[in-house]
Design an enzyme around this catalytic site. Structure first.
Site, mmCIF file in Angstrom:
data_model
loop_
_atom_site.group_PDB
_atom_site.id
_atom_site.type_symbol
_atom_site.label_atom_id
_atom_site.label_comp_id
_atom_site.label_asym_id
_atom_site.label_seq_id
_atom_site.Cartn_x
_atom_site.Cartn_y
_atom_site.Cartn_z
ATOM 1 N N GLU A 231 40.497 38.187 34.263
ATOM 2 C CA GLU A 231 39.715 38.476 35.290
ATOM 3 C C GLU A 231 40.610 38.186 36.664
ATOM 4 O O GLU A 231 40.422 37.063 37.049
ATOM 5 C CB GLU A 231 38.383 38.004 35.414
ATOM 6 N N CYS A 265 36.247 37.538 44.128
ATOM 7 C CA CYS A 265 37.336 38.697 43.594
ATOM 8 C C CYS A 265 36.595 39.894 43.937
ATOM 9 O O CYS A 265 37.123 40.939 44.155
ATOM 10 C CB CYS A 265 37.375 38.568 42.096
#
Length: 452
Positions: A231, A265
């Site tokens: 990720e 993110c």
């Protein structure tokens, strides 16, 4: 050499340093995790392990104020958001505990010969987690908890600036009743991480972090034939296509950009607005961003001196290349960076394809859905997106053409404790949370019976 230390980004004060692990400590950690896998995980049921996770959830709730204070001083997250992260980590842990038996139930297979056949989902062994500083509890909970319930054991290498929260997590899992070795914290160096990945006792690795770190870990995992989940970064779009409630769009655009001081993110980093709304939206959005208050706790300091310098340099380069600042000054006070809006960005500028990890929004105007889609997909990243459009069918059609892992329609912040998370392109691969996340490191074992 990695230095693990608590350095308060608001003051620059080094509160405490922690020594990195010795080679002997790393080997002892792997051995302990392997022993726990063989002698605990493989000999307990999903229900038994889920019960321990439920107790861990309760401890997240009970300790949320203490846990929140830790990450507030480690990486500067506003205290209410820090406490909220610990609470949400409890929600995630509780969701996995509640759903584990259903999500891990045997899956019957319809086969042509009619023989009884099914998949059984079990652990594979020791899994290495390499976790970031921006969500010190949430990122760990969504990785470690499903694997512990599944029947894996965990070696956890946290970010260098999060040693205190790393130790608090290890203690939480011990206090919940998980045996020694089920969850092992290691203050490992980069070289030691490589050794851990290569060790035959380790069956997989999950990393949340930068694109650069992801490429290195994926290469190492590939050489060792280990499964990995990545990720990585994101430069998510927030598309305003059609709405009768522009204030709602502004509210969610600001929230999507400012969560965790813009250090998420999947934060809404590129705000893309249809031309008929652009002037009014810009006026309201700029005013709202400009009204964010550090003293009132709307945002915190950047997480570190390095993070502040990187963001300042990126914005400075954008200005030199022709971008304009509509809000902000790119002159941080220590690590306190004034929320900023950049406009007049073109594809020729470096910032057009960069991830800005901090409270800086990019504002774009488009004149059609096609232009909005092309702009959105021009990014090398493909994590999440938000589509604001009252026509839900149109919103879904646009979302269907976005090269991303997640599409939130009508609002930002639609994450959930049991909602899968992950992206495509340079945002990584694999999923966390929900059933699909729980199965990433599962041994999908096939059973076939000779008798029907």
């Amino acid at each position: 050499m990695t230095t693990f230390a608590v350095i308060n980004p608001a003051t620059g004060e080094t509160i405490k340093e922690y020594p990195t692990a010795t080679s002997e400590e790393i080997q002892a950690g792997i051995a302990s995790a392997q022993d726990a896998y063989q002698n605990w995980a493989r000999k307990t049921t999903v229900a038994e392990r889920a019960a321990l996770a439920q107790r861990a959830a309760e401890l997240f709730y009970e300790r949320q104020d203490e846990l929140g204070a830790i990450i507030n001083r480690e990486m500067g997250k506003p205290l209410d958001q820090s406490v909220g992260e610990a609470e949400f980590s409890g929600d995630i842990t509780a969701a996995f505990a509640k759903n584990a038996e259903k999500w891990l139930a045997d899956e019957p297979l319809e086969v042509e010969d009619g023989l009884k056949s099914f998949f059984r989902y079990q652990g594979t062994g020791v899994i290495l987690g390499i976790m970031p500083w921006n969500y010190p509890y949430y990122q760990v909970a969504r990785f470690a908890v499903p694997n512990l319930i599944l029947g894996n054991t965990i070696i956890l290498k946290h970010a260098a600036q999060c040693p205190e929260s790393a130790l608090a997590l290890e203690q939480l899992f011990l206090d919940a009743g998980f045996p020694k070795g089920a969850y092992v914290n290691v203050f490992a160096t980069h070289e030691q991480i490589s050794d851990i990945i290569a060790d035959d006792r380790v069956q997989g690795v999950s990393l949340t972090g930068s694109e650069r770190a992801g490429a290195i870990v994926a290469e190492q995992a590939g050489r060792a034939l280990k499964k990995c989940v990545l990720e990585l970064g994101g430069s998510d779009v927030f598309l305003v296509l059609d709405t009768d409630d522009l204030d709602h769009a502004v509210e969610h655009a600001v929230g999507g950009r400012m969560e965790n001081t813009g250090q998420a993110c999947n934060g809404s980093k590129r705000i893309v607005v249809m031309d008929k709304y652009f002037d009014e939206f810009s006026q309201k959005f700029n005013a709202a961003i400009g009204g964010q208050s550090y003293s009132d706790g709307d945002f915190g300091p950047m997480s570190s001196d390095g993070a502040t310098k990187t963001l300042t340099s990126q914005v400075e380069d954008a200005i030199k290349q022709g971008a304009q600042i509509a809000v902000g000054n790119n002159t941080p006070d220590g690590n306190v960076y004034t929320p900023t809006v950049l406009t007049n960005i073109t594809p020729a500028m470096d910032v057009y394809s960069q991830e800005l990890f901090g409270p800086v929004a990019q504002l774009y105007k488009v004149s059609s859905d096609e232009e909005a889609i092309d702009l959105a997909n021009s990014s090398p990243y493909g994590l999440g997106s938000v589509v604001i459009c009252d026509d839900l069918e149109r919103a879904e059609q646009v979302g269907n053409q976005l090269d991303v892992g997640m599409v939130f329609i009508g609002a930002s912040g639609l994450e959930g404790a049991d909602v899968p998370f992950g992206g495509v392109k340079k945002s990584g691969y694999g999923r966390e949370l929900g059933r699909v996340g729980m199965l990433e490191f599962a041994n999908k074992k096939l059973f076939r019976f000779a008798a029907k």
